[in-house]
Write a protein that holds these residues in place. Structure first.
Motif, PDB file in Angstrom:
ATOM      1  N   UNK A 115      -2.360   3.111  -7.970  1.00 13.22           N
ATOM      2  CA  UNK A 115      -2.510   2.013  -6.745  1.00 13.22           C
ATOM      3  C   UNK A 115      -1.297   2.980  -5.047  1.00 13.22           C
ATOM      4  N   UNK A 116      -0.722   3.486  -5.627  1.00 15.84           N
ATOM      5  CA  UNK A 116       0.256   4.222  -4.405  1.00 15.84           C
ATOM      6  C   UNK A 116       1.571   4.836  -4.630  1.00 15.84           C
ATOM      7  N   UNK A 117       2.265   4.467  -4.063  1.00 16.93           N
ATOM      8  CA  UNK A 117       3.584   4.931  -4.564  1.00 16.93           C
ATOM      9  C   UNK A 117       4.931   3.678  -4.354  1.00 16.93           C
ATOM     10  N   UNK A 118       5.607   4.130  -6.068  1.00 19.99           N
ATOM     11  CA  UNK A 118       6.033   3.159  -6.494  1.00 19.99           C
ATOM     12  C   UNK A 118       7.352   3.857  -6.141  1.00 19.99           C
ATOM     13  N   UNK A 119       8.998   3.136  -5.829  1.00 21.94           N
ATOM     14  CA  UNK A 119      10.475   3.582  -5.057  1.00 21.94           C
ATOM     15  C   UNK A 119      11.179   3.243  -6.289  1.00 21.94           C
ATOM     16  N   UNK A 120      11.657   4.711  -6.579  1.00 23.28           N
ATOM     17  CA  UNK A 120      12.802   4.425  -7.402  1.00 23.28           C
ATOM     18  C   UNK A 120      13.919   3.759  -7.148  1.00 23.28           C
ATOM     19  N   UNK A 121      14.066   2.417  -7.720  1.00 21.35           N
ATOM     20  CA  UNK A 121      15.711   1.970  -7.301  1.00 21.35           C
ATOM     21  C   UNK A 121      16.332   1.965  -8.273  1.00 21.35           C
ATOM     22  N   UNK A 122      17.691   1.345  -8.431  1.00 19.83           N
ATOM     23  CA  UNK A 122      18.810   1.688  -9.131  1.00 19.83           C
ATOM     24  C   UNK A 122      18.736  -0.430  -9.067  1.00 19.83           C
ATOM     25  N   UNK A 123      19.345  -1.279 -10.644  1.00 21.73           N
ATOM     26  CA  UNK A 123      18.960  -2.503 -10.281  1.00 21.73           C
ATOM     27  C   UNK A 123      20.912  -2.542 -11.580  1.00 21.73           C
ATOM     28  N   UNK A 124      21.919  -3.355 -10.889  1.00 23.02           N
ATOM     29  CA  UNK A 124      22.913  -3.083 -11.526  1.00 23.02           C
ATOM     30  C   UNK A 124      22.693  -4.890 -12.164  1.00 23.02           C
ATOM     31  N   UNK A 125      23.629  -4.432 -13.838  1.00 18.85           N
ATOM     32  CA  UNK A 125      23.381  -5.480 -14.731  1.00 18.85           C
ATOM     33  C   UNK A 125      24.908  -6.067 -13.957  1.00 18.85           C
ATOM     34  N   UNK A 139      14.898   2.099 -12.169  1.00 22.46           N
ATOM     35  CA  UNK A 139      13.438   1.144 -12.633  1.00 22.46           C
ATOM     36  C   UNK A 139      12.517   1.911 -11.286  1.00 22.46           C
ATOM     37  N   UNK A 140      10.797   1.181 -10.915  1.00 22.38           N
ATOM     38  CA  UNK A 140      10.828   1.372 -10.247  1.00 22.38           C
ATOM     39  C   UNK A 140      10.016   0.041  -9.207  1.00 22.38           C
ATOM     40  N   UNK A 141       9.526   0.407  -7.805  1.00 18.00           N
ATOM     41  CA  UNK A 141       9.029  -0.481  -7.427  1.00 18.00           C
ATOM     42  C   UNK A 141       7.376  -1.282  -7.778  1.00 18.00           C
ATOM     43  N   UNK A 142       6.604  -1.828  -7.171  1.00 16.72           N
ATOM     44  CA  UNK A 142       5.154  -1.889  -7.431  1.00 16.72           C
ATOM     45  C   UNK A 142       5.176  -1.135  -6.028  1.00 16.72           C
ATOM     46  N   UNK A 143       4.074  -0.761  -5.082  1.00 14.39           N
ATOM     47  CA  UNK A 143       3.851   0.107  -4.383  1.00 14.39           C
ATOM     48  C   UNK A 143       2.928  -1.211  -3.218  1.00 14.39           C
ATOM     49  N   UNK A 144       3.133  -2.397  -2.837  1.00  8.91           N
ATOM     50  CA  UNK A 144       2.512  -3.623  -2.167  1.00  8.91           C
ATOM     51  C   UNK A 144       4.263  -3.849  -1.470  1.00  8.91           C
ATOM     52  N   UNK A 145       3.932  -3.887  -0.264  1.00  8.63           N
ATOM     53  CA  UNK A 145       5.357  -4.742   0.522  1.00  8.63           C
ATOM     54  C   UNK A 145       5.002  -5.272   1.669  1.00  8.63           C
ATOM     55  N   UNK A 146       5.600  -6.049   2.388  1.00 11.51           N
ATOM     56  CA  UNK A 146       5.618  -6.857   3.889  1.00 11.51           C
ATOM     57  C   UNK A 146       6.547  -6.297   4.888  1.00 11.51           C
ATOM     58  N   UNK A 147       6.567  -6.284   6.033  1.00  9.64           N
ATOM     59  CA  UNK A 147       6.820  -5.815   6.757  1.00  9.64           C
ATOM     60  C   UNK A 147       7.670  -6.960   7.285  1.00  9.64           C
ATOM     61  N   UNK A 148       8.930  -6.223   7.413  1.00 11.26           N
ATOM     62  CA  UNK A 148      10.523  -7.657   8.142  1.00 11.26           C
ATOM     63  C   UNK A 148      10.549  -7.265   9.552  1.00 11.26           C
ATOM     64  N   UNK A 149      10.586  -5.807   9.872  1.00 13.26           N
ATOM     65  CA  UNK A 149      10.800  -5.697  11.267  1.00 13.26           C
ATOM     66  C   UNK A 149       9.951  -4.335  11.287  1.00 13.26           C
ATOM     67  N   UNK A 150       9.831  -4.392  12.870  1.00 13.79           N
ATOM     68  CA  UNK A 150       9.203  -2.352  12.987  1.00 13.79           C
ATOM     69  C   UNK A 150       9.401  -2.299  14.688  1.00 13.79           C
ATOM     70  N   UNK A 197       2.009   0.766  -0.134  1.00 13.01           N
ATOM     71  CA  UNK A 197       3.268   2.724   0.121  1.00 13.01           C
ATOM     72  C   UNK A 197       2.078   3.562  -0.756  1.00 13.01           C
ATOM     73  N   UNK A 198       2.741   4.621   0.684  1.00 18.60           N
ATOM     74  CA  UNK A 198       1.275   5.468  -0.250  1.00 18.60           C
ATOM     75  C   UNK A 198       2.131   7.072   0.482  1.00 18.60           C
TER      76      UNK A 198
END
Ligand SMILES: [Zn+2]
Length: 143
Positions: free
Chosen positions: A22-32, A56-67, A111-112
């Protein structure tokens, strides 16, 4: 006789994502401890200093906040390119963007992998925002 030129490609920051169908999934750290989420992944929370983090990983879709369009890029980046802050599953990530113009806020993106620069004869590839509906280049021939 035709000569086929082989283009060499190099993936940057490969440890920070995974490539899925489905695309690229980003590796993230979740604070417990406090619930903050971080990209790139880290060993201690930058909000509360806890070392109790889960990767964990995000999904492969997001939205633009600023550009914004960069007009003065220096090597290995192109002279002009677009950078966007993308909100994706609780993290805001600055990334190259597959667009000739800055994205309107709230533009949906996938995200790809994408070509972000060239170092001598080597194409540099990494995670990149692709506005939904825009063609995504194939990452094949990656070395
Ligand atoms: Zn924390």
């Amino acid at each position: 006789m035709t000569t086929v030129q082989q283009t060499k490609r190099k993936l940057l920051s490969e440890d920070w994502y995974r490539h899925t169908a489905s695309g690229v999934e980003l590796l993230v750290s979740d604070c417990n401890t406090c619930g903050h989420r971080w990209f790139p992944p880290r060993s201690a929370c930058s909000s509360c200093a806890s070392e109790d983090l889960t990767r964990t990983h995000t999904g492969a879709r997001g939205i633009a906040y600023a550009s914004s369009k960069v007009h003065v890029g220096g090597a290995p980046w192109p002279k002009e390119y677009v950078l966007s802050y993308i909100d994706i599953d609780g993290v805001r990530v600055l990334m190259h963007t597959n667009s000739d113009q800055a994205l309107t806020p709230d533009t949906p993106v996938t995200i790809a992998l994408g070509h972000i620069g060239t170092d001598n004869a080597t194409e540099l590839w990494s995670y990149i925002a692709h506005p939904v509906g825009k063609d995504i280049e194939s990452p094949e021939a990656t070395s």
